[in-house]
Design a protein around this motif. Structure first.
Motif, mmCIF file in Angstrom:
data_model
loop_
_atom_site.group_PDB
_atom_site.id
_atom_site.type_symbol
_atom_site.label_atom_id
_atom_site.label_comp_id
_atom_site.label_asym_id
_atom_site.label_seq_id
_atom_site.Cartn_x
_atom_site.Cartn_y
_atom_site.Cartn_z
ATOM 1 N N ARG A 282 -6.584 6.376 11.078
ATOM 2 C CA ARG A 282 -7.136 7.728 11.149
ATOM 3 C C ARG A 282 -6.085 8.806 10.866
ATOM 4 N N ALA A 283 -5.442 8.683 9.689
ATOM 5 C CA ALA A 283 -4.562 9.753 9.214
ATOM 6 C C ALA A 283 -5.386 10.778 8.456
ATOM 7 N N LEU A 284 -5.055 12.042 8.621
ATOM 8 C CA LEU A 284 -5.730 13.096 7.880
ATOM 9 C C LEU A 284 -5.370 13.034 6.401
ATOM 10 N N HIS A 285 -4.139 12.623 6.113
ATOM 11 C CA HIS A 285 -3.712 12.400 4.727
ATOM 12 C C HIS A 285 -3.354 10.919 4.575
ATOM 13 N N HIS A 286 -2.060 10.599 4.560
ATOM 14 C CA HIS A 286 -1.618 9.227 4.310
ATOM 15 C C HIS A 286 -1.154 8.557 5.603
ATOM 16 N N PRO A 287 -1.618 7.360 5.912
ATOM 17 C CA PRO A 287 -1.033 6.639 7.042
ATOM 18 C C PRO A 287 0.476 6.431 6.888
ATOM 19 N N ILE A 288 0.914 6.085 5.659
ATOM 20 C CA ILE A 288 2.349 5.966 5.383
ATOM 21 C C ILE A 288 2.651 6.720 4.104
ATOM 22 N N HIS A 289 3.652 7.589 4.152
ATOM 23 C CA HIS A 289 4.067 8.371 2.982
ATOM 24 C C HIS A 289 5.565 8.172 2.806
ATOM 25 N N GLY B 78 -7.547 5.601 6.194
ATOM 26 C CA GLY B 78 -6.778 6.757 5.747
ATOM 27 C C GLY B 78 -7.687 7.691 4.971
ATOM 28 N N ALA B 79 -7.614 8.970 5.249
ATOM 29 C CA ALA B 79 -8.466 9.917 4.538
ATOM 30 C C ALA B 79 -7.971 10.161 3.118
ATOM 31 N N GLN B 80 -6.686 9.885 2.862
ATOM 32 C CA GLN B 80 -6.152 9.879 1.505
ATOM 33 C C GLN B 80 -5.562 8.490 1.253
ATOM 34 N N GLN B 81 -4.688 8.348 0.260
ATOM 35 C CA GLN B 81 -4.159 7.016 -0.047
ATOM 36 C C GLN B 81 -3.442 6.438 1.176
ATOM 37 N N PHE B 82 -3.633 5.153 1.398
ATOM 38 C CA PHE B 82 -3.113 4.520 2.612
ATOM 39 C C PHE B 82 -1.582 4.478 2.611
ATOM 40 N N ILE B 83 -0.978 4.120 1.481
ATOM 41 C CA ILE B 83 0.470 4.195 1.324
ATOM 42 C C ILE B 83 0.745 5.030 0.083
ATOM 43 N N LYS B 84 1.403 6.144 0.257
ATOM 44 C CA LYS B 84 1.727 7.057 -0.836
ATOM 45 C C LYS B 84 3.217 6.973 -1.128
ATOM 46 N N ILE B 85 3.572 6.777 -2.413
ATOM 47 C CA ILE B 85 4.961 6.642 -2.841
ATOM 48 C C ILE B 85 5.173 7.634 -3.971
ATOM 49 N N ALA C 152 15.061 12.539 -7.233
ATOM 50 C CA ALA C 152 15.194 11.255 -6.551
ATOM 51 C C ALA C 152 13.841 10.562 -6.535
ATOM 52 N N PHE C 153 13.881 9.221 -6.681
ATOM 53 C CA PHE C 153 12.676 8.416 -6.789
ATOM 54 C C PHE C 153 12.691 7.332 -5.712
ATOM 55 N N VAL C 154 11.596 6.614 -5.589
ATOM 56 C CA VAL C 154 11.467 5.575 -4.558
ATOM 57 C C VAL C 154 11.339 4.221 -5.251
ATOM 58 N N ASP C 155 12.351 3.377 -5.118
ATOM 59 C CA ASP C 155 12.435 2.129 -5.857
ATOM 60 C C ASP C 155 12.614 0.927 -4.939
ATOM 61 N N GLU C 156 12.312 -0.258 -5.506
ATOM 62 C CA GLU C 156 12.629 -1.555 -4.898
ATOM 63 C C GLU C 156 12.051 -1.704 -3.498
ATOM 64 N N VAL D 12 -2.429 1.307 -2.117
ATOM 65 C CA VAL D 12 -1.021 1.616 -2.377
ATOM 66 C C VAL D 12 -0.962 2.434 -3.660
ATOM 67 N N ASP D 13 -0.370 3.621 -3.601
ATOM 68 C CA ASP D 13 -0.374 4.541 -4.740
ATOM 69 C C ASP D 13 1.049 5.002 -5.020
ATOM 70 N N GLY D 14 1.631 4.543 -6.155
ATOM 71 C CA GLY D 14 3.022 4.835 -6.452
ATOM 72 C C GLY D 14 3.199 5.612 -7.736
#
Length: 479
Positions: free
Chosen positions: A181-188, A212-219, A227-231, A261-263
Motif C-alpha cells: 500500500r504505497a501511494l507511489h512506489h513500494p521501492i524506489h 503499489g499504486a505506481q510501479q512496484f520497483i522503480k529504478i 548518475a545511473f543505477v546499475d548491476e 519492475v520498471d527500469g
C-alpha cells in the motif's frame, strides 16, 4: 540467527522528533526525476505513440565505466552460473545489527535515514505502519526480517506514504519483507540528486510486494542524469496487485500507472525466479509490464520468472524515441538514433494470461541486440491478446528462438533472427496448464527435441540444464 552485537535504539528518551531538521523527511514526492509522473501514454503494443516520461526526455548522461559482462561460476547471483535455482534465505548479514519491532514504527524513518554504512536492520515479526518513507542514504545498509519469512513482517504505507523505501546508496539489500500500500512506489532506487557516481549493487531478494499504486520497483537515474543505477538483482520475490488494491492505482496520465519492475537507463540488472501476478487495470487503461527496462537500458537478464495474468509481460524498450544514455564503449557505433534497450536476454520465463486486460507477452521496441529464447507464453484464452512476442521499429535487431507462443508479430521495419519457435500452441502441450504446470507433456512431440542449440540458453524453469535428448526442447521446460 543474528549472533553479532545487538543494538536496540531508544529514541523517545532522547526527545528527538522524527523528521525534525531533515528537509527530505516529508517530501511531497520521492527524490529523483520520477516525481510521480506517467512513464508513457496509455498505449498498447499496437500504437506508435512517443514516450512522455520525464525520466526519458533528457538525452544527456555521463559516460560510465565498462562493466565486465562475464560471469564467475562460483557466484550465486551470476545468471550463467551452472546451478539449480536457489531461493534459500540470504546468509546472515554483517556489520552493525539494529533490532527493531513494530512498536518502533514511528522511529524507523529517522533510524534508517541516519544509519551508518553497513548497518543491518533486523525486523521482528509484525506490522509496521509507516507515516514517512524509509530513506536509505548509506552504503551497504540491509533491511530484512528476523526469521527470513517475508509474510511475518509487513511494512504498510496505508496509501499515505509516497515510497515505502527510497534507496539513494549502493550495495543496499532488502530481503524477506512484505511491502504494501504505497501511494507511489513500494521501492524506489535512484541516485541522490547531486551524485556523480553510478549506484551499484542493489539487491532485492525474497520480498513480497503487494498493491503499489505506481510501479512496484522503480529504478531511474537522478534528475541531472549524472548518475545511473546499475548491476542490481531482483530475485525469488512475489509481486501482486489485488482486487482491493486495484482501485487505488494511480490513474493520472495513462489511466493505469502501475507495473512490476520498471527500469530507466539501467545497466546489468538481473530479474530472476520471481512470480508476478494480476498486475492489470480493469478497463481504465493498460498497465505497464511486469518487467520493463527501457530508456537505453542495457544487458538486462530476465529469466525463470512466472508472469501470471499481467497486462504486459516483459518489455525491452517501448517507444520509437526517448531519453538516451551515453556508454563509454559505444557498443553499436553503426546504429543511428535511439535504442530503447541494448543487448540483454529474456529466457526460460513462463508468461500465462486468460484475462481480458492482457496485451502482449514480450515486447521488443528499438531493442538492439536483445534475445528472447526458450520462453513459454500461453495466452490463447486472452480474448484481447495483441501478441505473444512483438518486435518493432527500425533499430530493433533481435534473436527470437525456441519459444512456445500463441503468435509472433513483426512491425515497423524491425529485424530479427526468428526461427525454431512453435506458434499456435494449446493446453495439450503441457502437463496441467490450468494448474500452472507448464512442464511439457510426454505427448508434446512438436516441442520435445525440436529446438536449436543457442548460446547462453541458461537453466530451464526448474534450474536444470538443457542437456537431454537429441536437441533442446522448445519453451521454458526441458523435459
Amino acid at each position: 540467527m543474528f549472533q553479532r552485537t545487538l543494538i536496540v535504539v531508544m529514541m523517545a528518551a532522547a526527545g528527538v522528533a522524527c523528521g525534525d531538521g531533515d528537509p527530505d523527511a516529508r517530501r511531497p514526492v520521492d527524490a529523483g526525476a520520477d516525481a510521480g509522473a506517467p512513464d508513457a501514454p496509455p498505449q498498447d503494443a499496437s500504437d506508435d505513440g512517443g514516450s512522455t516520461d520525464p525520466d526519458t526526455d533528457d538525452a544527456g548522461g555521463e559516460h560510465d565505466a565498462e562493466v565486465d559482462g562475464g560471469g564467475d561460476a562460483d557466484d550465486p547471483d551470476d545468471p550463467d552460473s551452472p546451478r539449480a535455482v536457489d531461493c534459500a534465505p540470504l546468509p546472515e548479514s554483517g556489520g552493525t545489527i539494529v533490532a527493531v519491532d513494530p512498536s518502533m514504527a514511528a522511529q524507523l524513518p529517522q533510524l534508517v535515514r541516519q544509519a551508518q554504512a553497513n548497518t543491518t536492520f533486523v525486523f521482528a515479526a509484525g506490522t509496521y505502519a509507516l507515516t514517512e518513507t524509509l530513506h536509505v542514504r548509506a552504503r551497504g545498509v540491509t533491511l530484512r526480517s528476523a526469521d527470513d519469512d517475508a509474510e511475518s513482517v509487513v511494512i504498510d504505507g496505508g496509501y499515505n506514504v509516497n515510497s515505502l523505501l527510497l534507496i539513494n546508496a549502493g550495495e543496499v539489500t532488502v530481503a524477506h519483507l512484505t511491502l504494501t500500500r504505497a501511494l507511489h512506489h513500494p521501492i524506489h532506487v535512484s541516485p541522490a540528486s547531486d551524485a556523480t557516481e553510478n549506484l551499484l549493487g542493489t539487491r532485492i531478494y525474497g520480498v513480497h510486494i503487494v498493491d503499489g499504486a505506481q510501479q512496484f520497483i522503480k529504478i531511474n537515474p537522478n534528475g541531472a542524469r549524472s548518475a545511473f543505477v546499475d548491476e542490481g538483482l531482483v530475485a525469488c520475490s512475489r509481486f501482486e496487485l489485488t482486487d482491493a488494491g486495484r482501485p487505488r492505482v494511480d490513474r493520472s496520465g495513462t489511466g493505469c500507472y502501475t507495473g512490476g519492475v520498471d527500469g530507466h537507463a539501467a545497466r546489468g540488472w538481473v530479474v530472476r525466479d520471481n512470480h508476478f501476478k494480476d498486475i492489470y487495470c480493469a478497463g481504465e487503461g493498460l498497465a505497464e509490464h511486469a518487467v520493463h527496462f527501457w530508456s537505453a537500458s542495457r544487458e538486462t537478464v530476465v529469466e525463470r520468472n512466472l508472469i501470471e495474468n499481467c497486462a504486459r509481460g516483459v518489455g525491452f524498450g517501448l517507444s520509437q524515441s526517448g531519453g538516451d544514455r551515453d556508454y563509454a564503449d559505444n557498443p553499436y557505433p553503426g546504429v543511428e538514433g535511439y535504442m530503447g534497450h541494448i543487448d540483454g536476454i529474456i529466457r526460460n520465463n513462463i508468461i500465462v494470461a486468460d484475462i481480458d486486460y492482457y496485451d502482449t507477452g514480450i515486447e521488443l521496441a528499438q531493442a538492439h541486440g536483445a534475445r528472447a529464447i526458450h520462453n513459454t507464453i500461453f495466452d490463447a484464452e486472452a480474448a484481447n491478446r495483441f501478441s505473444s512476442i512483438d518486435y518493432r521499429f527500425p533499430n530493433t535487431s533481435v534473436e527470437i528462438r525456441n519459444n512456445l507462443v500463441g503468435r509472433i508479430t513483426r512491425r515497423n521495419e524491425a529485424a530479427g533472427e526468428v526461427d525454431h519457435n512453435l506458434e499456435g500452441i494449446d493446453a495439450g502441450l503441457f502437463e496441467d496448464a490450468p494448474g500452472l504446470n507448464f512442464h511439457l507433456a510426454a505427448s508434446a512431440t512438436d516441442a520435445i527435441d525440436q529446438g536449436v542449440v543457442v548460446e547462453q540458453a541458461g537453466l530451464d524453469i526448474d534450474g536444470e540444464p538443457r542437456d537431454r535428448g537429441a536437441a533442446p526442447d522448445i519453451g521454458a521446460d526441458e523435459r
